[in-house]
Design a protein around this motif. Structure first.
Motif, PDB file in Angstrom:
ATOM      1  N   PHE A   8     -50.857 -23.573  -9.818  1.00  0.00           N
ATOM      2  CA  PHE A   8     -50.805 -23.433  -8.354  1.00  0.00           C
ATOM      3  C   PHE A   8     -50.098 -24.623  -7.716  1.00  0.00           C
ATOM      4  O   PHE A   8     -49.308 -24.472  -6.785  1.00  0.00           O
ATOM      5  N   ASN A   9     -50.357 -25.832  -8.235  1.00  0.00           N
ATOM      6  CA  ASN A   9     -49.696 -27.033  -7.704  1.00  0.00           C
ATOM      7  C   ASN A   9     -48.192 -26.968  -7.916  1.00  0.00           C
ATOM      8  O   ASN A   9     -47.412 -27.377  -7.043  1.00  0.00           O
ATOM      9  N   LYS A  10     -47.762 -26.474  -9.075  1.00  0.00           N
ATOM     10  CA  LYS A  10     -46.331 -26.358  -9.335  1.00  0.00           C
ATOM     11  C   LYS A  10     -45.679 -25.348  -8.391  1.00  0.00           C
ATOM     12  O   LYS A  10     -44.564 -25.560  -7.897  1.00  0.00           O
ATOM     13  N   MET A  11     -46.381 -24.245  -8.138  1.00  0.00           N
ATOM     14  CA  MET A  11     -45.864 -23.258  -7.199  1.00  0.00           C
ATOM     15  C   MET A  11     -45.775 -23.846  -5.793  1.00  0.00           C
ATOM     16  O   MET A  11     -44.785 -23.643  -5.076  1.00  0.00           O
ATOM     17  N   SER A  12     -46.801 -24.612  -5.402  1.00  0.00           N
ATOM     18  CA  SER A  12     -46.793 -25.244  -4.076  1.00  0.00           C
ATOM     19  C   SER A  12     -45.667 -26.250  -3.961  1.00  0.00           C
ATOM     20  O   SER A  12     -45.004 -26.362  -2.930  1.00  0.00           O
ATOM     21  N   SER A  13     -45.449 -26.995  -5.057  1.00  0.00           N
ATOM     22  CA  SER A  13     -44.377 -27.994  -5.064  1.00  0.00           C
ATOM     23  C   SER A  13     -43.024 -27.327  -4.872  1.00  0.00           C
ATOM     24  O   SER A  13     -42.187 -27.793  -4.096  1.00  0.00           O
ATOM     25  N   LYS A  14     -42.802 -26.204  -5.583  1.00  0.00           N
ATOM     26  CA  LYS A  14     -41.527 -25.502  -5.457  1.00  0.00           C
ATOM     27  C   LYS A  14     -41.331 -25.006  -4.025  1.00  0.00           C
ATOM     28  O   LYS A  14     -40.226 -25.048  -3.467  1.00  0.00           O
ATOM     29  N   THR A  15     -42.417 -24.528  -3.407  1.00  0.00           N
ATOM     30  CA  THR A  15     -42.329 -24.039  -2.031  1.00  0.00           C
ATOM     31  C   THR A  15     -41.977 -25.171  -1.070  1.00  0.00           C
ATOM     32  O   THR A  15     -41.130 -25.020  -0.187  1.00  0.00           O
ATOM     33  N   ILE A  16     -42.629 -26.338  -1.243  1.00  0.00           N
ATOM     34  CA  ILE A  16     -42.361 -27.486  -0.369  1.00  0.00           C
ATOM     35  C   ILE A  16     -40.920 -27.950  -0.524  1.00  0.00           C
ATOM     36  O   ILE A  16     -40.212 -28.212   0.452  1.00  0.00           O
ATOM     37  N   VAL A  17     -40.455 -28.020  -1.776  1.00  0.00           N
ATOM     38  CA  VAL A  17     -39.078 -28.462  -2.036  1.00  0.00           C
ATOM     39  C   VAL A  17     -38.082 -27.503  -1.401  1.00  0.00           C
ATOM     40  O   VAL A  17     -37.077 -27.919  -0.801  1.00  0.00           O
ATOM     41  N   SER A  18     -38.331 -26.187  -1.522  1.00  0.00           N
ATOM     42  CA  SER A  18     -37.393 -25.222  -0.944  1.00  0.00           C
ATOM     43  C   SER A  18     -37.380 -25.293   0.581  1.00  0.00           C
ATOM     44  O   SER A  18     -36.336 -25.117   1.208  1.00  0.00           O
ATOM     45  N   ARG A  19     -38.534 -25.588   1.191  1.00  0.00           N
ATOM     46  CA  ARG A  19     -38.564 -25.734   2.655  1.00  0.00           C
ATOM     47  C   ARG A  19     -37.685 -26.905   3.087  1.00  0.00           C
ATOM     48  O   ARG A  19     -36.934 -26.815   4.062  1.00  0.00           O
ATOM     49  N   PHE A  20     -37.775 -28.019   2.354  1.00  0.00           N
ATOM     50  CA  PHE A  20     -36.922 -29.162   2.675  1.00  0.00           C
ATOM     51  C   PHE A  20     -35.453 -28.815   2.446  1.00  0.00           C
ATOM     52  O   PHE A  20     -34.577 -29.237   3.210  1.00  0.00           O
ATOM     53  N   HIS A  21     -35.199 -28.047   1.389  1.00  0.00           N
ATOM     54  CA  HIS A  21     -33.812 -27.689   1.059  1.00  0.00           C
ATOM     55  C   HIS A  21     -33.180 -26.881   2.193  1.00  0.00           C
ATOM     56  O   HIS A  21     -32.082 -27.186   2.654  1.00  0.00           O
ATOM     57  N   PHE A  22     -33.871 -25.857   2.650  1.00  0.00           N
ATOM     58  CA  PHE A  22     -33.296 -24.994   3.681  1.00  0.00           C
ATOM     59  C   PHE A  22     -33.309 -25.653   5.052  1.00  0.00           C
ATOM     60  O   PHE A  22     -32.457 -25.359   5.889  1.00  0.00           O
ATOM     61  N   ASP A  23     -34.258 -26.555   5.281  1.00  0.00           N
ATOM     62  CA  ASP A  23     -34.268 -27.265   6.561  1.00  0.00           C
ATOM     63  C   ASP A  23     -33.053 -28.184   6.670  1.00  0.00           C
ATOM     64  O   ASP A  23     -32.468 -28.354   7.741  1.00  0.00           O
ATOM     65  N   GLY A  24     -32.660 -28.776   5.559  1.00  0.00           N
ATOM     66  CA  GLY A  24     -31.456 -29.611   5.539  1.00  0.00           C
ATOM     67  C   GLY A  24     -31.503 -30.766   6.518  1.00  0.00           C
ATOM     68  O   GLY A  24     -30.482 -31.179   7.064  1.00  0.00           O
ATOM     69  N   ASN A  25     -32.707 -31.298   6.779  1.00  0.00           N
ATOM     70  CA  ASN A  25     -32.901 -32.417   7.718  1.00  0.00           C
ATOM     71  C   ASN A  25     -32.536 -32.054   9.154  1.00  0.00           C
ATOM     72  O   ASN A  25     -32.248 -32.926   9.970  1.00  0.00           O
ATOM     73  N   LEU A  26     -32.550 -30.760   9.462  1.00  0.00           N
ATOM     74  CA  LEU A  26     -32.296 -30.324  10.838  1.00  0.00           C
ATOM     75  C   LEU A  26     -33.583 -30.263  11.654  1.00  0.00           C
ATOM     76  O   LEU A  26     -33.541 -30.158  12.878  1.00  0.00           O
ATOM     77  N   ASN A  27     -34.730 -30.291  10.960  1.00  0.00           N
ATOM     78  CA  ASN A  27     -36.043 -30.290  11.621  1.00  0.00           C
ATOM     79  C   ASN A  27     -36.192 -29.092  12.555  1.00  0.00           C
ATOM     80  O   ASN A  27     -36.576 -29.222  13.715  1.00  0.00           O
ATOM     81  N   SER A  28     -35.866 -27.909  12.035  1.00  0.00           N
ATOM     82  CA  SER A  28     -35.937 -26.699  12.846  1.00  0.00           C
ATOM     83  C   SER A  28     -36.267 -25.507  11.948  1.00  0.00           C
ATOM     84  O   SER A  28     -35.526 -25.205  11.003  1.00  0.00           O
ATOM     85  N   GLU A  29     -37.396 -24.858  12.222  1.00  0.00           N
ATOM     86  CA  GLU A  29     -37.774 -23.678  11.446  1.00  0.00           C
ATOM     87  C   GLU A  29     -36.757 -22.541  11.595  1.00  0.00           C
ATOM     88  O   GLU A  29     -36.376 -21.922  10.595  1.00  0.00           O
ATOM     89  N   PRO A  30     -36.281 -22.229  12.810  1.00  0.00           N
ATOM     90  CA  PRO A  30     -35.259 -21.163  12.924  1.00  0.00           C
ATOM     91  C   PRO A  30     -33.986 -21.468  12.148  1.00  0.00           C
ATOM     92  O   PRO A  30     -33.412 -20.583  11.508  1.00  0.00           O
ATOM     93  N   PHE A  31     -33.528 -22.740  12.198  1.00  0.00           N
ATOM     94  CA  PHE A  31     -32.334 -23.105  11.439  1.00  0.00           C
ATOM     95  C   PHE A  31     -32.586 -22.945   9.937  1.00  0.00           C
ATOM     96  O   PHE A  31     -31.707 -22.513   9.181  1.00  0.00           O
ATOM     97  N   ALA A  32     -33.786 -23.317   9.493  1.00  0.00           N
ATOM     98  CA  ALA A  32     -34.118 -23.188   8.072  1.00  0.00           C
ATOM     99  C   ALA A  32     -34.082 -21.729   7.638  1.00  0.00           C
ATOM    100  O   ALA A  32     -33.579 -21.390   6.554  1.00  0.00           O
ATOM    101  N   MET A  33     -34.606 -20.826   8.499  1.00  0.00           N
ATOM    102  CA  MET A  33     -34.582 -19.399   8.180  1.00  0.00           C
ATOM    103  C   MET A  33     -33.148 -18.872   8.141  1.00  0.00           C
ATOM    104  O   MET A  33     -32.790 -18.041   7.296  1.00  0.00           O
ATOM    105  N   MET A  34     -32.302 -19.354   9.045  1.00  0.00           N
ATOM    106  CA  MET A  34     -30.896 -18.936   9.053  1.00  0.00           C
ATOM    107  C   MET A  34     -30.195 -19.390   7.775  1.00  0.00           C
ATOM    108  O   MET A  34     -29.397 -18.646   7.184  1.00  0.00           O
TER     109      MET A  34
END
Length: 378
Positions: A8-34
């Protein structure tokens, strides 16, 4: 949990990493979804893409379809071809001016969903680096670094877990005749053993005291800001005698010289002292037993609030019968019975028990260079 804790921790880690990846330091949930929808639509093997970034295929597929339908409805309303509304680039690759316009539109349309967050000020470490710090709830159980290693991968998200903890060791011993009198003045031999132990264990501060004696050694390399609270407590109650430095035992190690209290000797001829193995020597000035006890109490209280200082304080309560000792340890390992006997060579029948207390924990993240993540990178 359906999955084991580690999985479960590994799955959570992958999810956290992917959120940072798609956010791209833009600090915006809509931009991350785009960004996520753009990458999904561009991916050739969509199942493999979802597995890599911890995405649910059915959900991202539905999101992509919703995006396409909205694009078609807007195109119909404007009476233009739908493909004329295709994005040229995802948000992470857009120019700052275009991003600013999109942010203004988001604020205008979704102002009731804005979340305001005021981060804590960056703290400065002793060497001048900047860092973010999170204090963990004192009411919760203490954690260890291994508990975080599966979620916060150090190569991607470097962190440091700082624990302000203390250990109290108490016990009894049998002193030989005349032992108390020999402590009225700290002997060179005892001073040397304390210095050797401090260097071997990397201690910043070591203290030994009884009803008529108070000796304190403070490592010369400790930063001024780190040791300032200690000096404020000591004030005019102690006097600086001088500096002492260590040098490795020159002979063949045997017995005591193989252990922490005998591997180093006092360098009595050294002129250029290495700050990492030299200590300032301080003693109590004109204090009776009651004031020395008060001084030690104030010192131990202060050390519990200094997470970067490693220290031990040894109190010997010497009586004709039932003599006892107390060792207060902050941010380092406990003192073994063998090391206690080595420090005070005459002690016999040492019996000790140990109690460890975690006072505060802090999760520290160093500030790293900011910038958009490269598409497709881990």
């Amino acid at each position: 949990l359906v999955h084991g804790k580690r999985e479960f921790n590994k799955m959570s880690s992958k999810t956290i990493v992917s959120r940072f990846h798609f956010d791209g330091n833009l600090n915006s949930e809509p931009f991350a979804m785009m960004n996520a929808v753009w990458d999904y639509q561009e991916a050739k093997k969509k199942d493999a893409w979802c597995w890599k970034f911890g995405m649910a295929l059915s959900r991202i597929k539905r999101l992509s379809s919703t995006s396409t339908n909205l694009q078609r409805r807007v195109a119909d309303l404007l009476d233009i071809p739908p493909d004329s509304l295709d994005m040229e680039n995802p948000p992470r690759s857009m120019s700052p001016s275009k991003l600013a316009i999109l942010r203004c539109i988001q604020v205008f349309v979704f102002h009731e969903t804005l979340i305001e967050w005021k981060p804590k000020k960056k703290k400065t470490t002793n060497d001048g680096d900047k860092e973010y710090m999170m204090s963990l709830d004192r009411k919760s159980d203490s954690i260890q670094e291994k508990h975080l290693s599966d979620i916060l991968l150090k190569d991607r998200h470097p962190f440091e877990l700082r624990s302000v903890k203390s250990i109290e060791q108490t016990g009894a011993f049998r002193p030989p005749e005349g032992f108390e009198a020999s402590l009225e003045e700290i002997s060179d031999e005892l001073e040397e053993r304390l210095l050797s132990y401090a260097i071997k264990r990397g201690l910043d501060l070591v203290c030994i005291w009884t009803k008529g004696v108070f000796l304190l050694l403070i490592r010369s390399s400790v930063s001024e800001s780190g040791i300032r609270p200690v000096y404020e407590v000591l004030s005019d109650r102690v006097q600086l005698i001088g500096n002492i430095a260590g040098k490795r035992f020159a002979g063949k190690p045997r017995g005591l010289t193989e252990r922490a209290c005998g591997q180093w000797t006092i360098d009595r001829e050294g002129k250029d002292m290495d700050p990492s193995i030299s200590y300032k020597k301080l003693v109590a000035v004109g204090l009776n037993a009651k004031k020395i006890r008060s001084l030690n109490h104030d010192l131990n209280t202060t050390l519990r609030s200094c997470p970067l200082l490693k220290s031990i304080s040894i109190h010997l309560n010497i009586q004709s019968k039932n003599s006892s000792f107390t060792v207060h340890i902050s941010n380092t390992e406990q003192v073994s019975a063998k090391d206690l006997k080595d420090m005070m060579k005459s002690l016999e029948d040492i019996k000790a028990k140990t109690k460890e207390t975690v006072h505060r924990q802090e999760l520290v993240f160093p500030v790293v260079e900011q910038g958009p993540w490269v598409p497709g990178s881990d």
